[in-house]
Design a protein around this motif. Structure first.
Motif, PDB file in Angstrom:
ATOM      1  N   PHE A 204       0.836  -1.201   0.000  1.00  0.00           N
ATOM      2  CA  PHE A 204       0.000   0.000   0.000  1.00  0.00           C
ATOM      3  C   PHE A 204       0.867   1.247   0.000  1.00  0.00           C
ATOM      4  N   LEU A 205       0.299   2.312  -0.541  1.00  0.00           N
ATOM      5  CA  LEU A 205       0.937   3.621  -0.551  1.00  0.00           C
ATOM      6  C   LEU A 205      -0.122   4.623  -0.117  1.00  0.00           C
ATOM      7  N   ASN A 206       0.158   5.368   0.955  1.00  0.00           N
ATOM      8  CA  ASN A 206      -0.756   6.371   1.480  1.00  0.00           C
ATOM      9  C   ASN A 206      -0.074   7.733   1.507  1.00  0.00           C
ATOM     10  N   ILE A 207      -0.848   8.766   1.208  1.00  0.00           N
ATOM     11  CA  ILE A 207      -0.416  10.149   1.367  1.00  0.00           C
ATOM     12  C   ILE A 207      -1.413  10.796   2.325  1.00  0.00           C
ATOM     13  N   THR A 208      -0.916  11.372   3.405  1.00  0.00           N
ATOM     14  CA  THR A 208      -1.766  12.001   4.410  1.00  0.00           C
ATOM     15  C   THR A 208      -1.353  13.456   4.576  1.00  0.00           C
ATOM     16  N   GLY A 209      -2.333  14.343   4.563  1.00  0.00           N
ATOM     17  CA  GLY A 209      -2.087  15.758   4.816  1.00  0.00           C
ATOM     18  C   GLY A 209      -2.872  16.197   6.035  1.00  0.00           C
ATOM     19  N   LEU A 210      -2.218  16.889   6.958  1.00  0.00           N
ATOM     20  CA  LEU A 210      -2.857  17.359   8.190  1.00  0.00           C
ATOM     21  C   LEU A 210      -2.632  18.851   8.378  1.00  0.00           C
ATOM     22  N   ARG A 211      -3.600  19.500   9.032  1.00  0.00           N
ATOM     23  CA  ARG A 211      -3.467  20.902   9.388  1.00  0.00           C
ATOM     24  C   ARG A 211      -4.068  21.113  10.767  1.00  0.00           C
ATOM     25  N   ASP A 212      -3.417  21.957  11.551  1.00  0.00           N
ATOM     26  CA  ASP A 212      -3.946  22.339  12.862  1.00  0.00           C
ATOM     27  C   ASP A 212      -5.257  23.097  12.656  1.00  0.00           C
ATOM     28  N   VAL A 213      -6.321  22.655  13.327  1.00  0.00           N
ATOM     29  CA  VAL A 213      -7.621  23.326  13.192  1.00  0.00           C
ATOM     30  C   VAL A 213      -8.025  24.047  14.479  1.00  0.00           C
ATOM     31  N   THR A 214      -7.134  24.082  15.453  1.00  0.00           N
ATOM     32  CA  THR A 214      -7.442  24.743  16.726  1.00  0.00           C
ATOM     33  C   THR A 214      -6.784  26.107  16.840  1.00  0.00           C
ATOM     34  N   ASP A 215      -6.126  26.560  15.784  1.00  0.00           N
ATOM     35  CA  ASP A 215      -5.453  27.857  15.776  1.00  0.00           C
ATOM     36  C   ASP A 215      -4.376  27.952  16.868  1.00  0.00           C
ATOM     37  N   THR A 216      -3.777  26.807  17.201  1.00  0.00           N
ATOM     38  CA  THR A 216      -2.721  26.772  18.215  1.00  0.00           C
ATOM     39  C   THR A 216      -1.367  27.066  17.596  1.00  0.00           C
ATOM     40  N   HIS A 217      -1.043  26.359  16.512  1.00  0.00           N
ATOM     41  CA  HIS A 217       0.253  26.585  15.861  1.00  0.00           C
ATOM     42  C   HIS A 217       0.106  26.781  14.362  1.00  0.00           C
ATOM     43  N   ASN A 218      -1.069  26.509  13.807  1.00  0.00           N
ATOM     44  CA  ASN A 218      -1.362  26.706  12.380  1.00  0.00           C
ATOM     45  C   ASN A 218      -0.365  26.002  11.463  1.00  0.00           C
ATOM     46  N   GLY A 219       0.073  24.812  11.882  1.00  0.00           N
ATOM     47  CA  GLY A 219       1.056  24.078  11.105  1.00  0.00           C
ATOM     48  C   GLY A 219       0.451  23.041  10.182  1.00  0.00           C
ATOM     49  N   TYR A 220       1.276  22.601   9.217  1.00  0.00           N
ATOM     50  CA  TYR A 220       0.910  21.579   8.242  1.00  0.00           C
ATOM     51  C   TYR A 220       1.894  20.422   8.319  1.00  0.00           C
ATOM     52  N   GLU A 221       1.387  19.234   7.955  1.00  0.00           N
ATOM     53  CA  GLU A 221       2.235  18.056   7.852  1.00  0.00           C
ATOM     54  C   GLU A 221       1.746  17.212   6.685  1.00  0.00           C
ATOM     55  N   VAL A 222       2.682  16.694   5.880  1.00  0.00           N
ATOM     56  CA  VAL A 222       2.365  15.772   4.799  1.00  0.00           C
ATOM     57  C   VAL A 222       3.229  14.531   4.994  1.00  0.00           C
TER      58      VAL A 222
END
Length: 158
Positions: A26-44
């Motif tokens: 399997f191959l997965n790509i996951t993208g995340l974003r802070d939704v609590t306005d704590t650090h406003n960061g992204y991760e892929v």
């Protein structure tokens, strides 16, 4: 105490996971974003893995590359002045203030083992190691190249 572990707020990330699987694994790509306005960061995160299935067991090793923008990497691996002040106030180990100035890429290898011991019940063991980006390791509070995770659990399937 590890860098980034002294948080003053609870955060939550939301995102999207896309994947494909077949005989190759399997191959997965996951993208995340802070939704609590704590650090406003992204991760892929890009993950490749393969599951070995037995009658009652499953073993899944995988490897990943994890990109974190500057905000996410500071949340995870940095130490703010506010965090340091709290460590001093709470009479805990004091880490030096450290801020990352750019994004980082960490690499990980993980495994998950499951053993079904009843119709709906399983034992779960997992572990992994993340090789930390050189920019993360510049933090004087980090003295290892790897961040390790181990866990055990019990699962119930409906």
């Amino acid at each position: 105490m590890l860098p980034g572990s002294s948080r003053s707020k609870v955060t939550a990330d939301a995102g999207l996971k896309l994947g494909v699987s077949g005989q190759f694994g399997f191959l997965n790509i996951t993208g995340l974003r802070d939704v609590t306005d704590t650090h406003n960061g992204y991760e892929v995160k890009a993950t490749y893995g393969y599951s070995f299935q037995g009658e009652k067991t499953s073993f899944t090793p995988s490897v990943s590359a994890i990109w974190q923008d500057k905000n996410m990497s500071n949340h995870m691996w940095g130490v703010t002045q506010k965090q340091q002040d709290k460590m001093i106030k709470d009479n805990k180990s004091v880490l030096p203030v450290f801020a990352l100035t750019e994004s980082v890429v960490n690499f990980s290898a993980d495994m998950v083992f499951t053993y079904r011991f009843a119709d709906s019940w399983s034992f779960i063991a997992f572990g992994g190691a993340t090789y930390l980006d050189k920019k993360v390791r510049e933090n004087p509070g980090i003295d290892k190249k790897f961040d390790a995770t181990l866990g055990l659990g019990v699962g119930y399937s409906f």
